[in-house]
Scaffold this active site. Structure first.
Site, mmCIF file in Angstrom:
data_model
loop_
_atom_site.group_PDB
_atom_site.id
_atom_site.type_symbol
_atom_site.label_atom_id
_atom_site.label_comp_id
_atom_site.label_asym_id
_atom_site.label_seq_id
_atom_site.Cartn_x
_atom_site.Cartn_y
_atom_site.Cartn_z
ATOM 1 N N LYS A 21 -49.459 -5.813 63.016
ATOM 2 C CA LYS A 21 -48.646 -6.059 64.203
ATOM 3 C C LYS A 21 -49.239 -7.177 65.062
ATOM 4 O O LYS A 21 -48.509 -8.063 65.554
ATOM 5 C CB LYS A 21 -48.507 -4.766 65.011
ATOM 6 C CG LYS A 21 -47.656 -3.720 64.297
ATOM 7 C CD LYS A 21 -47.822 -2.316 64.853
ATOM 8 C CE LYS A 21 -47.050 -1.320 64.010
ATOM 9 N NZ LYS A 21 -47.257 0.085 64.402
ATOM 10 N N GLN A 58 -50.307 3.769 68.670
ATOM 11 C CA GLN A 58 -50.294 3.939 67.220
ATOM 12 C C GLN A 58 -50.518 5.402 66.845
ATOM 13 O O GLN A 58 -51.457 6.048 67.302
ATOM 14 C CB GLN A 58 -51.382 3.067 66.578
ATOM 15 C CG GLN A 58 -51.395 3.120 65.061
ATOM 16 C CD GLN A 58 -50.112 2.575 64.440
ATOM 17 O OE1 GLN A 58 -49.606 1.538 64.841
ATOM 18 N NE2 GLN A 58 -49.573 3.292 63.465
ATOM 19 N N ASP A 70 -41.232 0.884 70.533
ATOM 20 C CA ASP A 70 -41.201 1.670 69.295
ATOM 21 C C ASP A 70 -39.953 2.555 69.246
ATOM 22 O O ASP A 70 -39.611 3.099 68.204
ATOM 23 C CB ASP A 70 -42.445 2.557 69.202
ATOM 24 C CG ASP A 70 -43.378 2.131 68.067
ATOM 25 O OD1 ASP A 70 -42.913 1.422 67.163
ATOM 26 O OD2 ASP A 70 -44.556 2.501 68.104
#
Length: 293
Positions: free
Chosen positions: A52, A96, A119
């Site tokens: 990312k 994460q 997200d």
């Protein structure tokens, strides 16, 4: 049988985003800024976050990586989230997953400001998506939709079976595929570990989305001829023949299932790369205030 090339499509999406960022910068606009919180030392998470951050560099985004060890408390993680919520330069951020066991994942996700939840995990974004309102769509389902779209795969009137009911992939995927849009307008079945006669249902699927996290669970006898198979699974399996000591396996037994398919995604090289591209797209939308005005 056509193999859906996630590497190719993700590169196209990233190039398009790069061009948009360059235009934005030339016009004096804001450079998108994505932050990531990484807690613990999970090897797969390290790989995902590195990908990312690397994508941010390729596209021209700013990025910030906040690392904490596995002893970090839930309160400390929530404090970091609050700081990012209040930082006007941060357009979007991710935490994460997975997190260490002592940290409540739901509490962490709900602490994220929905306007920065690129997200697409926050209940507000999931709810808005379900109602067809502007929202950040969870990155993996978003990536799947983009693959379907760019390969011009017909979805209207098709039977889509989603295997797995996670809030991150399975649930949003089932909602998105039945919406009155393209891709969408499917008749959707959502099956899971408690479903009886699961293989009888998967064999009815025109479009089969495997998202249950069990390596090579979907075998040829569970798939009908001509089906479109989207493999969302990605699991590290011990493989002593590999230099790394492991191999990446999807939820689909690819070599066995692929000959029966009209389209299929490989692992690696399929959905995973699109997940990162979708996250970058959501971050650009956030920088432009296009979801939440």
């Amino acid at each position: 049988m056509t193999i859906i090339d996630g590497k190719l499509i993700s590169a196209q999406v990233k190039q398009e985003l790069k061009e948009e960022v360059e235009k934005q910068k030339a016009n004096g606009g804001k450079i998108p800024h994505l932050a990531a919180i990484l807690v613990g030392d999970n090897g797969a998470s390290e790989t995902y976050v590195a990908s990312k951050i690397r994508s941010c560099e390729e596209i021209g985004f700013k990025s910030t990586l906040i690392r904490r060890d596995s002893s970090t408390t839930e309160e400390e993680v929530l404090e970091i989230i609050q700081q990012l919520n209040e930082d006007d330069d941060i357009d979007g951020f991710i935490v994460q997953l997975p997190l260490p066991a002592h940290i409540n994942v739901d509490k962490v996700i709900e602490a994220i400001e929905p306007r920065k939840d690129v997200d697409g995990f926050h209940p507000i974004n999931i709810g808005r998506m379900a109602k067809g309102l502007p929202a950040y769509i969870s990155a993996t389902p978003f990536g799947v939709l983009e693959l379907i779209k760019r390969y011009n795969i017909e979805t209207a009137g098709k039977h889509c079976v989603v295997v797995g009911r996670s809030q991150i992939v399975g649930l949003p995927m089932s909602i998105l595929m039945q919406r009155n849009t393209y891709p969408g307008n499917c008749t959707v079945s959502l099956v899971h570990s408690r479903t009886q006669n699961l293989s009888e249902i998967t064999k009815q699927a025109d479009i089969l989305v495997a998202a249950l996290g069990k390596p090579e669970f979907i075998t040829a006898d569970m798939v009908k001829e001509g089906a479109v198979v989207i493999d969302v699974g990605l699991t590290r399996v011990v493989d002593t023949t590999k230099k790394s000591g492991f191999a990446l396996k999807g939820d689909v037994k690819f070599d066995e299932v692929a000959p029966k398919c009209s389209y299929i995604t490989p692992v690696p090289g399929g959905v995973g790369l699109m997940t990162v591209a979708a996250l970058m797209y959501n971050t650009l939308l956030s920088a432009r205030r296009e979801i939440y005005k």
